[in-house]
Design an enzyme around this catalytic site. Structure first.
Site, PDB file in Angstrom:
ATOM      1  N   ILE A 165       0.895  -1.158   0.000  1.00  0.00           N
ATOM      2  CA  ILE A 165       0.000   0.000   0.000  1.00  0.00           C
ATOM      3  C   ILE A 165       0.934   1.207   0.000  1.00  0.00           C
ATOM      4  O   ILE A 165       1.541   1.533   1.019  1.00  0.00           O
ATOM      5  CB  ILE A 165      -0.935   0.018   1.213  1.00  0.00           C
ATOM      6  CG1 ILE A 165      -1.863  -1.195   1.179  1.00  0.00           C
ATOM      7  CG2 ILE A 165      -1.753   1.308   1.237  1.00  0.00           C
ATOM      8  CD1 ILE A 165      -2.814  -1.291   2.352  1.00  0.00           C
ATOM      9  N   PRO A 166       1.127   1.861  -1.145  1.00  0.00           N
ATOM     10  CA  PRO A 166       2.253   2.790  -1.329  1.00  0.00           C
ATOM     11  C   PRO A 166       2.061   4.181  -0.743  1.00  0.00           C
ATOM     12  O   PRO A 166       2.042   5.184  -1.468  1.00  0.00           O
ATOM     13  CB  PRO A 166       2.401   2.833  -2.853  1.00  0.00           C
ATOM     14  CG  PRO A 166       1.006   2.638  -3.352  1.00  0.00           C
ATOM     15  CD  PRO A 166       0.353   1.670  -2.393  1.00  0.00           C
ATOM     16  N   CYS A 167       1.961   4.271   0.570  1.00  0.00           N
ATOM     17  CA  CYS A 167       1.806   5.584   1.209  1.00  0.00           C
ATOM     18  C   CYS A 167       3.085   6.415   1.086  1.00  0.00           C
ATOM     19  O   CYS A 167       3.060   7.632   1.317  1.00  0.00           O
ATOM     20  CB  CYS A 167       1.405   5.428   2.675  1.00  0.00           C
ATOM     21  SG  CYS A 167       2.569   4.502   3.677  1.00  0.00           S
ATOM     22  N   HIS A 168       4.191   5.780   0.682  1.00  0.00           N
ATOM     23  CA  HIS A 168       5.437   6.543   0.481  1.00  0.00           C
ATOM     24  C   HIS A 168       5.333   7.499  -0.710  1.00  0.00           C
ATOM     25  O   HIS A 168       6.171   8.393  -0.853  1.00  0.00           O
ATOM     26  CB  HIS A 168       6.620   5.583   0.275  1.00  0.00           C
ATOM     27  CG  HIS A 168       6.468   4.675  -0.910  1.00  0.00           C
ATOM     28  ND1 HIS A 168       5.757   3.499  -0.870  1.00  0.00           N
ATOM     29  CD2 HIS A 168       6.943   4.785  -2.179  1.00  0.00           C
ATOM     30  CE1 HIS A 168       5.806   2.913  -2.045  1.00  0.00           C
ATOM     31  NE2 HIS A 168       6.513   3.676  -2.867  1.00  0.00           N
TER      32      HIS A 168
END
Length: 299
Positions: free
Chosen positions: A264-267
């Site tokens: 889950i690419p919250c970066h």
């Protein structure tokens, strides 16, 4: 109903009541709802409490907190329901004491919110089998864990014991099983694929996810899955895409509570000025991830 309990402000006097800003009224309204999680509160009732029309109280509350008053009360009911289960109440007793009013309503809600049947959640995940593995990756030690529905946990850390304690806190009575390749080939393959993505810029692995959070958090996390590799968005832009332009802080909070790193690419979410903002697993890791993805997309 509400007017008999709480002094109300006339909506016509809203602008004149400068001593009570609308933001402060929303905080007071949230506390009002918190004190009555099991009562049926209409928008007219809530509007009477703070001197706003039903339509305006709906809009302003959602702008302030990122959810509607009803969704806020539903979350409180769900928390009260979970607490009842943990204290040993039967499922039915907990449902009605929390104010849901029907068994079918809470079963639908709880399955979506916590990813397991309500009775099992009440026992701290008892009956769930969660397989986990800890491996060194290009970005450091990673623990990944999965239910039979998909990955529910992927955290970086410096110590395997600390990561296992963190997993245990999330699922206190689940059966946690260390992975062996023969017993859980999928999990080991997912970790290997993720490490290849981190170290060799291969595509991010498309693995099944068991996403568990509040309704708002889940919406944010699912929206993050649509942010492509090499692309970045601001918290403000993410809130707009979500259809909640005023919920920037709530969006940032949801990103910070993400428990599934990289997948889950919250970066990929930055501040509006382009600075990194925060990252649960350290800004160095966030910077490395973004640089790798920019490099891969430029090739």
């Amino acid at each position: 109903m509400a007017s008999s309990r709480t002094p109300m402000l006339d909506d016509r006097d809203s602008e004149a009541e400068s001593s009570i800003p609308v933001a402060d009224r929303m905080v007071a309204l949230a506390r009002f709802i918190e004190s009555r999680p099991d009562e049926a509160l209409s928008l007219a009732d809530l509007g009477a409490v703070v001197g706003l029309s039903p339509s305006r109280v709906q809009r302003v509350f959602k702008e302030a907190f990122g959810v509607s008053p009803k969704a806020y009360q539903d979350a409180l009911r769900l928390a009260h329901y979970k607490k009842g289960l943990r204290k040993g109440q039967t499922v039915t007793d907990a449902i009605y004491e929390a104010g849901f009013g029907s068994v079918s309503r809470v079963y639908g809600k709880a399955d979506r919110q916590v990813g397991m049947p309500p009775s099992r959640y009440g026992k701290g995940g008892e009956g769930e089998t969660i397989t986990y593995a800890c491996r060194q990756t290009a970005l450091g030690l990673l623990m990944m864990a999965a239910t039979d529905q998909g990955v529910c946990f992927a955290e970086f850390g410096d110590d395997e014991a600390a990561l296992q304690e963190q997993l245990q806190r999330e699922f206190p009575k689940a059966r946690l099983v260390p992975s062996e390749a023969k017993a859980s080939p999928d999990l080991d393959a997912w970790i290997a694929a993720l490490d290849e993505h981190l170290s060799q810029n291969t595509p991010r692995p498309d693995v099944p996810l068991d996403i568990r959070g509040t309704a708002f958090q889940t919406r944010v996390w699912k929206l993050l899955l649509s942010v492509r590799e090499g692309e970045v968005v601001s918290y403000t832009e993410l809130a707009k895409r979500l259809g909640e332009p005023r919920a920037v802080r709530a969006v940032a909070s949801a990103c910070g509570r993400n428990r599934i790193a990289v997948l889950i690419p919250c970066h990929r979410v930055l501040r509006s000025d382009g600075s990194l903002g925060g990252y649960r697993w350290g800004l160095d890791r966030k910077q490395q991830l973004l640089e790798k993805e920019r490099s891969a997309s430029a090739e």
